[in-house]
Each structure stands twice: as structure tokens, then as C-alpha cells.
Design a protein around this motif. Structure first.
Motif, PDB file in Angstrom:
ATOM      1  N   HIS A 290       0.656  -1.144   0.114  1.00 25.84           N
ATOM      2  CA  HIS A 290      -0.111  -0.179   0.140  1.00 25.84           C
ATOM      3  C   HIS A 290       1.020   1.232  -0.048  1.00 25.84           C
ATOM      4  O   HIS A 290       0.697   2.085  -0.728  1.00 25.84           O
ATOM      5  N   LYS A 293       2.310   1.573  -3.317  1.00 26.23           N
ATOM      6  CA  LYS A 293       1.469   2.238  -4.420  1.00 26.23           C
ATOM      7  C   LYS A 293       1.231   3.532  -4.124  1.00 26.23           C
ATOM      8  O   LYS A 293       1.319   4.568  -4.946  1.00 26.23           O
ATOM      9  N   GLY A 294       1.066   4.016  -2.980  1.00 21.50           N
ATOM     10  CA  GLY A 294       0.907   5.402  -2.675  1.00 21.50           C
ATOM     11  C   GLY A 294       2.434   6.157  -2.839  1.00 21.50           C
ATOM     12  O   GLY A 294       1.915   7.274  -3.633  1.00 21.50           O
ATOM     13  N   TYR A 297       2.118   6.706  -6.633  1.00 19.47           N
ATOM     14  CA  TYR A 297       1.007   7.693  -7.044  1.00 19.47           C
ATOM     15  C   TYR A 297       1.355   8.903  -6.703  1.00 19.47           C
ATOM     16  O   TYR A 297       1.270   9.811  -7.745  1.00 19.47           O
ATOM     17  N   LEU A 298       2.008   9.258  -5.858  1.00 17.86           N
ATOM     18  CA  LEU A 298       2.609  10.650  -5.370  1.00 17.86           C
ATOM     19  C   LEU A 298       3.625  10.929  -6.506  1.00 17.86           C
ATOM     20  O   LEU A 298       3.616  12.279  -7.081  1.00 17.86           O
ATOM     21  N   LYS A 310       5.151  16.843  -4.049  1.00 20.21           N
ATOM     22  CA  LYS A 310       4.609  15.730  -4.089  1.00 20.21           C
ATOM     23  C   LYS A 310       5.798  14.526  -4.659  1.00 20.21           C
ATOM     24  O   LYS A 310       5.843  13.391  -4.154  1.00 20.21           O
ATOM     25  N   MET A 317       8.475   8.131   0.374  1.00 21.26           N
ATOM     26  CA  MET A 317       7.468   6.906   0.747  1.00 21.26           C
ATOM     27  C   MET A 317       7.869   5.515   0.162  1.00 21.26           C
ATOM     28  O   MET A 317       7.842   4.560   0.768  1.00 21.26           O
ATOM     29  N   ARG A 320      11.049   4.564   2.060  1.00 15.54           N
ATOM     30  CA  ARG A 320      10.644   4.078   3.381  1.00 15.54           C
ATOM     31  C   ARG A 320      10.021   2.632   3.509  1.00 15.54           C
ATOM     32  O   ARG A 320      10.280   1.881   4.207  1.00 15.54           O
TER      33      ARG A 320
ATOM     34  N   ASP B   9      -5.505   6.352   9.911  1.00 15.88           N
ATOM     35  CA  ASP B   9      -4.793   5.239   9.874  1.00 15.88           C
ATOM     36  C   ASP B   9      -3.339   5.428  10.511  1.00 15.88           C
ATOM     37  O   ASP B   9      -3.015   6.626  10.504  1.00 15.88           O
ATOM     38  N   ASP B  13       2.409   6.677   5.710  1.00 16.25           N
ATOM     39  CA  ASP B  13       2.486   6.434   4.284  1.00 16.25           C
ATOM     40  C   ASP B  13       1.150   6.059   3.769  1.00 16.25           C
ATOM     41  O   ASP B  13       0.831   6.848   2.909  1.00 16.25           O
ATOM     42  N   ALA B  14       0.226   5.323   4.656  1.00 18.41           N
ATOM     43  CA  ALA B  14      -1.025   5.252   4.348  1.00 18.41           C
ATOM     44  C   ALA B  14      -1.893   6.424   4.109  1.00 18.41           C
ATOM     45  O   ALA B  14      -2.635   6.936   3.355  1.00 18.41           O
ATOM     46  N   LEU B  16      -0.566   9.596   4.036  1.00 20.35           N
ATOM     47  CA  LEU B  16      -0.382  10.636   2.943  1.00 20.35           C
ATOM     48  C   LEU B  16      -0.941  10.142   1.695  1.00 20.35           C
ATOM     49  O   LEU B  16      -1.255  10.991   0.990  1.00 20.35           O
ATOM     50  N   PHE B  17      -0.924   8.764   1.454  1.00 16.76           N
ATOM     51  CA  PHE B  17      -1.336   8.308   0.158  1.00 16.76           C
ATOM     52  C   PHE B  17      -2.951   8.665   0.049  1.00 16.76           C
ATOM     53  O   PHE B  17      -3.331   9.222  -0.757  1.00 16.76           O
ATOM     54  N   ASN B  18      -3.742   8.087   1.058  1.00 15.32           N
ATOM     55  CA  ASN B  18      -5.185   8.448   1.192  1.00 15.32           C
ATOM     56  C   ASN B  18      -5.586  10.136   0.974  1.00 15.32           C
ATOM     57  O   ASN B  18      -6.382  10.365   0.230  1.00 15.32           O
ATOM     58  N   THR B  20      -3.626  12.362  -0.287  1.00 15.42           N
ATOM     59  CA  THR B  20      -3.493  12.614  -1.864  1.00 15.42           C
ATOM     60  C   THR B  20      -4.422  12.649  -2.726  1.00 15.42           C
ATOM     61  O   THR B  20      -4.973  13.132  -3.452  1.00 15.42           O
ATOM     62  N   VAL B  21      -5.160  11.324  -2.395  1.00 14.69           N
ATOM     63  CA  VAL B  21      -6.354  10.606  -3.328  1.00 14.69           C
ATOM     64  C   VAL B  21      -7.481  11.766  -2.958  1.00 14.69           C
ATOM     65  O   VAL B  21      -8.063  12.204  -3.793  1.00 14.69           O
ATOM     66  N   GLU B  23      -7.449  14.916  -1.876  1.00 17.64           N
ATOM     67  CA  GLU B  23      -6.968  16.215  -2.309  1.00 17.64           C
ATOM     68  C   GLU B  23      -7.205  16.059  -3.908  1.00 17.64           C
ATOM     69  O   GLU B  23      -7.895  17.111  -4.356  1.00 17.64           O
ATOM     70  N   LEU B  82     -10.676   0.727   4.760  1.00 16.70           N
ATOM     71  CA  LEU B  82      -9.572   0.461   3.927  1.00 16.70           C
ATOM     72  C   LEU B  82      -8.408  -0.247   4.687  1.00 16.70           C
ATOM     73  O   LEU B  82      -7.823   0.666   5.789  1.00 16.70           O
ATOM     74  N   VAL B 116      -4.521  -0.726  -2.490  1.00 21.30           N
ATOM     75  CA  VAL B 116      -5.631  -0.454  -3.203  1.00 21.30           C
ATOM     76  C   VAL B 116      -4.879   0.481  -4.198  1.00 21.30           C
ATOM     77  O   VAL B 116      -4.010   1.233  -4.351  1.00 21.30           O
ATOM     78  N   PRO B 118      -5.200   3.668  -6.429  1.00 22.75           N
ATOM     79  CA  PRO B 118      -5.581   5.117  -6.211  1.00 22.75           C
ATOM     80  C   PRO B 118      -6.878   5.252  -7.092  1.00 22.75           C
ATOM     81  O   PRO B 118      -7.783   5.900  -6.677  1.00 22.75           O
ATOM     82  N   MET B 122     -10.319   6.424  -5.563  1.00 19.29           N
ATOM     83  CA  MET B 122     -11.039   7.706  -6.076  1.00 19.29           C
ATOM     84  C   MET B 122     -12.455   7.531  -6.637  1.00 19.29           C
ATOM     85  O   MET B 122     -13.419   8.259  -6.165  1.00 19.29           O
TER      86      MET B 122
END
Lengths: 501, 130
Positions: A290, A293-294, A297-298, A310, A317, A320, B9, B13-14, B16-18, B20-21, B23, B82, B116, B118, B122
Motif C-alpha cells: 500500500h 502504491k501510494g 501515485y505521489l 509531491k 514513501m 521508506r 490510519d 505512508d497510508a 499521505l497516500f489517502n 493525496t487521493v 485532495e 481500507l 488499493v 488510487p 478515487m
């Protein structure tokens, strides 16, 4: 009592008849003969127990007859009848084994006394014979018994799966059973009567054995004929008689099979732990994926929109999560593989201080103070430094986490790291925190794989790996914890100080 | 920026990912690192939707989900679960709590398993909120 058979010999038939009559009336079974030759024949034929014979007879006289009778049966009682003035002959007769003599004319009471004496002698002889027979029998039974018992013991020793070695008072081996042959790899014939038991014992046990005279179930190793180290449990006793050593007996229990089983068990437990907790690992990996993927994505957004922030965050990320997955794989590897400790010369206190420094930032961020208290007696020495570093990092970061997870408000959180030297050969490492503490339920699961109270922060392998590393280094780990008060981990590790190297 | 979406969460990292989605969908993101903080923000900010992880320190997602679903004040808040935990494990845990005498809770509107895509997150967000 049944009267004996009696043979009466005299050339004067009247005498014989009268005497026979009187003896028969006394209850004797009387046989008669009228000369020496006839007497001897009758004696051989009828084997009477008592013989009364005249001394002076034509042909074979009484003395001659006596000699012949005694030759046939030394136990026959011969009473000699002598005439007046035959004293020399009488003495001669006694010499040849006559039991008594009576003078003519025969007086009943004298004859009765002589007969009584003969009867008594026969009786005694009979009893003696019986007794001797009995005795022989008893000796036979006892011998058989002893033989059986010793057979039993010999079989017992032979069939024992333990190695049994017994020695004489000079430590020379006298018994070396098949169990011992199997452990030591020498045949009995090479050892018995030739080898000193002390040469077979491991040095540490030998001294102790000589000193204490008794050893009970001491674990050790012996080196066998093939140069292999065989793990054994040793028991032995020096046998003493009036303060003097009369020998000793030693028992060796072969632990090879048990050790192998223990190893197999640990191994299969570990495999089962890995299998059972595939779900746990899957969870951990999903979280990392996850993150990946994040991150990507960024990075994509950063590239598309030309947004360096970003891009940077995304790339961090990804990095890490590369770190997280490598940690997980390393933990898994070190958990599932046997690692041989690699002791090297180092400063354990320095390693502890480095570990604290490494974690200092994350502790400060959470307003946690790390206290350090190192035993200055621990200088340079031999210890597995990589192991030490890993367990310290694990325990200290656990302690920091315990403070982070503590919900108490306004507490000043502390983690303290302490080292102590014991007996110049053992380091005690204490990592203490005043964080959230652990419930009994958590304590029970503390060392199970993929169990974690930290959500995505923990892989559930840290303590497991820590314990394994400590075990491989022949150390031990203990934990005590109170909910809301904090936790102490106490690790004991063998250490060789520099001055002992 | 219209609707408020709360991301709960413990994994930064999760989060920040979520976020960003969120946003990228033009919603206003809020974030919380554990269940407790999440509940506090729900009360304070009244978000339109919560993206909720299951396995977290302090208050787990299982508990927070239950609280949101059983409190009338929060009945209009949508929830997307999630998590790295499979859906059936989550449902089993909820069922177990119900069997122990707690109030029955409905299944979540959406349950997404980590990792997941993105795009999928979304799409789910937009489906629920528009």
C-alpha cells in the motif's frame, strides 16, 4: 528307633546261637556266621551296620576279618569279642578301626553298652551324612541363586541402554557394557582391564568426581573414538569400603537422540509458526505494498503536475517502504535460519550507547528521555556484537513504543538502558520503560510470531528474533511488566572480558 | 473544496497516500493517527466520509466503526473501510461483538483491501459522495 542289622560271627556255634537269641529278643535283625570267610561273604551280601566277631577263629581270624570289612565299608561298626589275656590283640583291633571290644564271657550289660555306643556312632554318622547332604544341597541352591542373581545383573547391565562402566580400586575398567560401547565407540575388549576410567571422562567431570565422590546427572560431552562430541548425562559414584576406595561405577546417558529430537521440535515449531502466521505476514506485506502504491501515485502526480513536493514525498514513501520490506525479509530470514554466533572483540557499553543515539531522535520527538547507566567494569571483551546491537535496537525501540502507546496524560516518559557485569563472565542488560505496560494476555503472546500490538508499526517478529539471537548466544531473556507502570526486559549474555582472553 | 473526508490510519505512508487521493478528488482532507483521535475529529469536524483502517493502536477500526454506526449523531457519515485485514475477518469480528450482546451494525458501504489502486479509491469516494 529301628534297630540295625547285625552280623554275629563265632566259631563256637553254641555261643552264636545263645547270643543271637538274646540279640533277636532285643529287637535286632541278626545274621550269623561261623568263620571269618563265611562272615565276610555274609557282610558283603547283607551289608549289616554292626558286626560282632570273635577274635580267635580258625582260618580268617577276627583281625583279618575286621581289616576286610573296613576296606569294604569304613563306616561299619565292628565289635570284637576277646578271650581273657588277648589285650594286645584287642589294642591291635582298635588300631584297625574296631569300635569296641568286650571280654568273654559276654556279659549282657557290657554288650548292651558296646551296642549302644555303636548305635550312637551310627546315628551320629547318619545325621552327619544327612546334614552334610543338606549342606551340600543348600550350597547348591545358594550357588544357583547367586548365579541366577549375577546372571540377572549381568543381563541387566548388558541390556541397559545407558552406558555403564565399572572399575576396580585403581580406576581400571572391569565392566564396559554395550551401551558404553555405543557411546564411546570402543569395543569392550579394547577397554576392559586396560583403560583407566579417568581417561574416558570429560575433564570438568573428572575433577568433580574425584573431589565429591559422587556426581548426579551432570550434563557434559565426551569425545568418542571417532572424535565426535557426544552429549551425555553423567552419574557416578566412587564405591568405598571402610574409607577405602574399592572401585567406582559410572553411568552415561546418551543424549544424542534427545538433542536431535529437541532440535527437530524447535525446527518444526518454527515452521509451524511461519505457516500459521502467513496471514499475519500477508497483512504486513499488504501494508507495505500500500505504501509502495501510494509512493508511486505521489511520484506520478508530482511528475504530471510538475510538483516537486509531491515528487519528493512520493519518492521518500517508496524508499521508506523499501526499508520496511527489507527489515521484514531480514527478520524473517534471521528467524527461520540458524545463525552461528560471531563473537568478536568489542566494547559492549559503546554498542549500547550507539543504539541509544540511533534512537535518540525518535525518542525526543515523542518527549521521551533515554537514561543510560553502564557498568564501567565492562571493558573490551568477546561478545557477538551484531547480536547485541540488534537486540538493543529492538528492546529500546519497543520501550519507546511502549511510552508512545501510553495514554496517561502529563507523565514524563523515560527509557533506561543499564549494563552490569556479573562474575567477569556475564553481562546483564536491562531495558526499562515507564510506558503502557502489558496485560497478561499480551505477555503470554509476547514471543509468538506476527503478534503485534503496534498496528502497522510492528511486524510481530522483533522480539521473536531477539529471543532467538539470545538463545543462540546461550543467554536468557526475562520480562516483567505492570499495566500502566511499565516494562523491564532483562537479558543475560555470556561475556569474556578482555583480560581473560 | 466541498466535502470533508477524514483519513484514520496509524501508518503515515497510508495517510499521505489517502490524503493525496482525497485532495485529487477536490475534497477537504482531515487526518487522524488512531481511533481515539479519529473519534475526536468526527465529533469536532463532522466529516462527510471516513476512510478507516482496522488495525491501529488505542482504538481499533472495529471499535470506531461500531461507535459511528450506533450513534445517531453520526448516522449520515459514510465509511470506507481500507485495511490490510480481509473483509471477512472484519465482518467476523463485528459478528462476534454482536453475539456478545452488543448492538448489531450494518456492513460497511465499501470495503477496500490494501494495497488499493488510487483509481479505485478515487472511484469509490466519488460514487459515495456524488
Amino acid at each position: 528307633m529301628k534297630k540295625h542289622k547285625l552280623l554275629l560271627i563265632d566259631d563256637e556255634k553254641v555261643n552264636v546261637r545263645v547270643l543271637a537269641l538274646s540279640l533277636k529278643s532285643d529287637g535286632y535283625d541278626v545274621i550269623t556266621a561261623y568263620n571269618g570267610k563265611q562272615g565276610l561273604e555274609s557282610f558283603i551280601k547283607n551289608s549289616p551296620a554292626i558286626i560282632i566277631t570273635d577274635i580267635k577263629m580258625p582260618g580268617m581270624d577276627g583281625i583279618e576279618l575286621l581289616k576286610n570289612i573296613k576296606e569294604h565299608n569304613a563306616g561299619a561298626e565292628v565289635i570284637i569279642i576277646t578271650g581273657h589275656g588277648d589285650i594286645d590283640l584287642a589294642i591291635k583291633a582298635l588300631k584297625y578301626g574296631a569300635s569296641d571290644f568286650i571280654n568273654k564271657p559276654i556279659r549282657d550289660e557290657v554288650l548292651a553298652v558296646a551296642l549302644k555306643r555303636a548305635e550312637d556312632k551310627l546315628d551320629i554318622r547318619e545325621k552327619l551324612k544327612e546334614y552334610t547332604n543338606n549342606l551340600e544341597n543348600m550350597v547348591k541352591i545358594a550357588t544357583e541363586d547367586v548365579r541366577r542373581k549375577s546372571n540377572f545383573q549381568a543381563k541387566l547391565i548388558k541390556s541397559s541402554s545407558e552406558g555403564i562402566v565399572a572399575t576396580d580400586d585403581k580406576w581400571k575398567v572391569v565392566i564396559f557394557n554395550p551401551g558404553a560401547e555405543k557411546i564411546f565407540g570402543y569395543s569392550k575388549s579394547k577397554i576392559v582391564g586396560k583403560t583407566n576410567l579417568k581417561d574416558l571422562l570429560p575433564a570438568n567431570i573428572r575433577h568433580f568426581f574425584e573431589l565429591e565422590k559422587k556426581v548426579i546427572r551432570q550434563q557434559s560431552f565426551i569425545i568418542n573414538n571417532n572424535g565426535e562430541q557426544v552429549p551425555v548425562r553423567f552419574s557416578g559414584t566412587i564405591l568405598q569400603e571402610a574409607d577405602k576406595m574399592m572401585g567406582c561405577v559410572a553411568f552415561f546417558q546418551d543424549l544424542r537422540e534427545i538433542k536431535q529430537l529437541e532440535k527437530d521440535l524447535v525446527h518444526s515449531e518454527r515452521l509451524a509458526a511461519v505457516g500459521q502466521t502467513m496471514a499475519g505476514m500477508a497483512h504486513c506485506i499488504k501494508n507495505i505494498l500500500h505504501g509502495f502504491k501510494g509512493g508511486s501515485y505521489l511520484v506520478n502526480i508530482g511528475l504530471d503536475k510538475n510538483n516537486p513536493d509531491k515528487l519528493k514525498n512520493g519518492w521518500q514513501m517508496v524508499q521508506r517502504n523499501i526499508g520496511r520490506i527489507s527489515d521484514l525479509v531480514l527478520d524473517l530470514l534471521s528467524y527461520s535460519k540458524d545463525r552461528t554466533p560471531e563473537p568478536q572483540i568489542c566494547f559492549p557499553n559503546k554498542i549500547a550507547a550507539d543504539a541509544c543515539e540511533l534512537l535518540q531522535n525518535s525518542a525526543e520527538e515523542q518527549e521521551i528521555t533515554i537514561f543510560q547507566d553502564y557498568d564501567s567494569l565492562i571493558g573490551e571483551g568477546l561478545i557477538d556484537s551484531r547480536m547485541l546491537q540488534r537486540i538493543l535496537l529492538n528492546l529500546i525501540s519497543n520501550a519507546i513504543d511502549a511510552c508512545i502507546f501510553d495514554e496517561t496524560i502529563g507523565k514524563s516518559w523515560q527509557v533506561s538502558v543499564k549494563t552490569t557485569l556479573i562474575d567477569q563472565q556475564m553481562i546483564i542488560l536491562e531495558v526499562q520503560d515507564n510506558g503502557c505496560g502489558m496485560s497478561d494476555e499480551v505477555k503470554a503472546k509476547l514471543f509468538s510470531s506476527f503478534f503485534s500490538t503496534k498496528g502497522s508499526r510492528g511486524t510481530g517478529l522483533g522480539l521473536l528474533v531477539t529471543r532467538k539471537l539470545i538463545k543462540e548466544n546461550k543467554g536468557s531473556i526475562e520480562v516483567s511488566s505492570v499495566v500502566g507502570k511499565g516494562t523491564v526486559f532483562k537479558v543475560k549474555l555470556p561475556f569474556k572480558a578482555g583480560n581473560q582472553l | 473544496m466541498g466535502k470533508k473526508v477524514l483519513v484514520v490510519d496509524d501508518d503515515p505512508d497510508a495517510r499521505l497516500f489517502n490524503i493525496t487521493v482525497v485532495e485529487e478528488c477536490n475534497y477537504t482532507p482531515l487526518e487522524a493517527a488512531d481511533g481515539e483521535e479519529g473519534l475526536k475529529l468526527v465529533k469536532q469536524e463532522k466529516p462527510d466520509l471516513v476512510i478507516l483502517d482496522v488495525f491501529m493502536p488505542r482504538q481499533t477500526g472495529i471499535r470506531l466503526y461500531r461507535e459511528l454506526k450506533t450513534d445517531k449523531r453520526f448516522k449520515n457519515i459514510h465509511i470506507i473501510m481500507l485495511s490490510g485485514i480481509p473483509k471477512k475477518t472484519f465482518l467476523r469480528s463485528q459478528k462476534a461483538l454482536t453475539e456478545f450482546g452488543e448492538q448489531e451494525v450494518p456492513e460497511p458501504e465499501a470495503y477496500l483491501e490494501k494495497p488499493v489502486e488510487p483509481g479505485e479509491l478515487m472511484q469509490t469516494l466519488k460514487q459515495i459522495l456524488e
